[in-house]
Scaffold this motif. Structure first.
Motif, PDB file in Angstrom:
ATOM      1  N   GLN A  17       0.832  -1.207   0.000  1.00  0.00           N
ATOM      2  CA  GLN A  17       0.000   0.000   0.000  1.00  0.00           C
ATOM      3  C   GLN A  17       0.867   1.258   0.000  1.00  0.00           C
ATOM      4  O   GLN A  17       0.560   2.230  -0.693  1.00  0.00           O
ATOM      5  N   ALA A  18       1.954   1.241   0.751  1.00  0.00           N
ATOM      6  CA  ALA A  18       2.867   2.392   0.762  1.00  0.00           C
ATOM      7  C   ALA A  18       3.476   2.602  -0.623  1.00  0.00           C
ATOM      8  O   ALA A  18       3.671   3.746  -1.058  1.00  0.00           O
ATOM      9  N   TYR A  19       3.759   1.522  -1.324  1.00  0.00           N
ATOM     10  CA  TYR A  19       4.301   1.611  -2.685  1.00  0.00           C
ATOM     11  C   TYR A  19       3.278   2.248  -3.620  1.00  0.00           C
ATOM     12  O   TYR A  19       3.606   3.122  -4.423  1.00  0.00           O
ATOM     13  N   ILE A  20       2.025   1.830  -3.503  1.00  0.00           N
ATOM     14  CA  ILE A  20       0.965   2.398  -4.328  1.00  0.00           C
ATOM     15  C   ILE A  20       0.832   3.900  -4.054  1.00  0.00           C
ATOM     16  O   ILE A  20       0.736   4.711  -4.985  1.00  0.00           O
ATOM     17  N   GLU A  21       0.842   4.275  -2.791  1.00  0.00           N
ATOM     18  CA  GLU A  21       0.728   5.693  -2.442  1.00  0.00           C
ATOM     19  C   GLU A  21       1.935   6.481  -2.936  1.00  0.00           C
ATOM     20  O   GLU A  21       1.790   7.614  -3.418  1.00  0.00           O
ATOM     21  N   SER A  22       3.113   5.905  -2.834  1.00  0.00           N
ATOM     22  CA  SER A  22       4.323   6.552  -3.330  1.00  0.00           C
ATOM     23  C   SER A  22       4.228   6.778  -4.838  1.00  0.00           C
ATOM     24  O   SER A  22       4.606   7.841  -5.352  1.00  0.00           O
ATOM     25  N   THR A  23       3.713   5.785  -5.537  1.00  0.00           N
ATOM     26  CA  THR A  23       3.533   5.897  -6.977  1.00  0.00           C
ATOM     27  C   THR A  23       2.552   7.007  -7.320  1.00  0.00           C
ATOM     28  O   THR A  23       2.795   7.794  -8.238  1.00  0.00           O
ATOM     29  N   ARG A  24       1.458   7.076  -6.592  1.00  0.00           N
ATOM     30  CA  ARG A  24       0.469   8.145  -6.837  1.00  0.00           C
ATOM     31  C   ARG A  24       1.096   9.519  -6.664  1.00  0.00           C
ATOM     32  O   ARG A  24       0.868  10.425  -7.462  1.00  0.00           O
ATOM     33  N   LYS A  25       1.872   9.670  -5.623  1.00  0.00           N
ATOM     34  CA  LYS A  25       2.517  10.955  -5.353  1.00  0.00           C
ATOM     35  C   LYS A  25       3.529  11.290  -6.456  1.00  0.00           C
ATOM     36  O   LYS A  25       3.560  12.411  -6.967  1.00  0.00           O
TER      37      LYS A  25
END
Length: 117
Positions: A17-25
């Motif tokens: 989930q942190a990876y997904i959020e990092s990608t979004r940012k």
């Protein structure tokens, strides 16, 4: 002609989930610098090969998954300008990297064949 940047990233399973959020940012910045498309994928069937494979490419450890990703750019110049901005735009320094960036692989490619439905 478009230009493609590709990535292999070993991500701890607990950081999905942190990876997904990092990608979004990061996408908001990539898009601002001209990227046309991003595709982030979470490894599902990543078999071990006899000579080489995705796992060995990133020295995958237990409890990690290989992510395969790419970005489409309108041209090499736009891609390169974005890359140069990583040295001058402080917003890149605020990006989280919920993975071991030393084992991430990347490269940039000139398309030689493209087709779609």
């Amino acid at each position: 002609m478009t230009y493609v940047a590709g990535f292999l990233t070993p991500v701890p399973n607990g950081n999905k989930q942190a990876y997904i959020e990092s990608t979004r940012k990061a996408w908001s910045l990539f898009k601002e610098y001209g990227a046309l498309q991003i595709m982030e994928t979470w490894g599902d069937q990543v078999p071990a090969g006899e000579h080489t494979d995705f796992r060995r490419a990133v020295a995958l450890e237990d409890g990690e998954t290989v992510c395969f990703s790419w970005m489409i750019w309108p041209d090499k110049e736009t891609h390169d300008r974005c890359g140069a901005s990583m040295q001058s735009d402080p917003r890149w320094q605020d990006m989280d990297m919920p993975f071991d960036g030393r084992r991430m692989m990347w490269g940039s490619f000139t398309p030689i064949f493209e087709e779609s439905v």
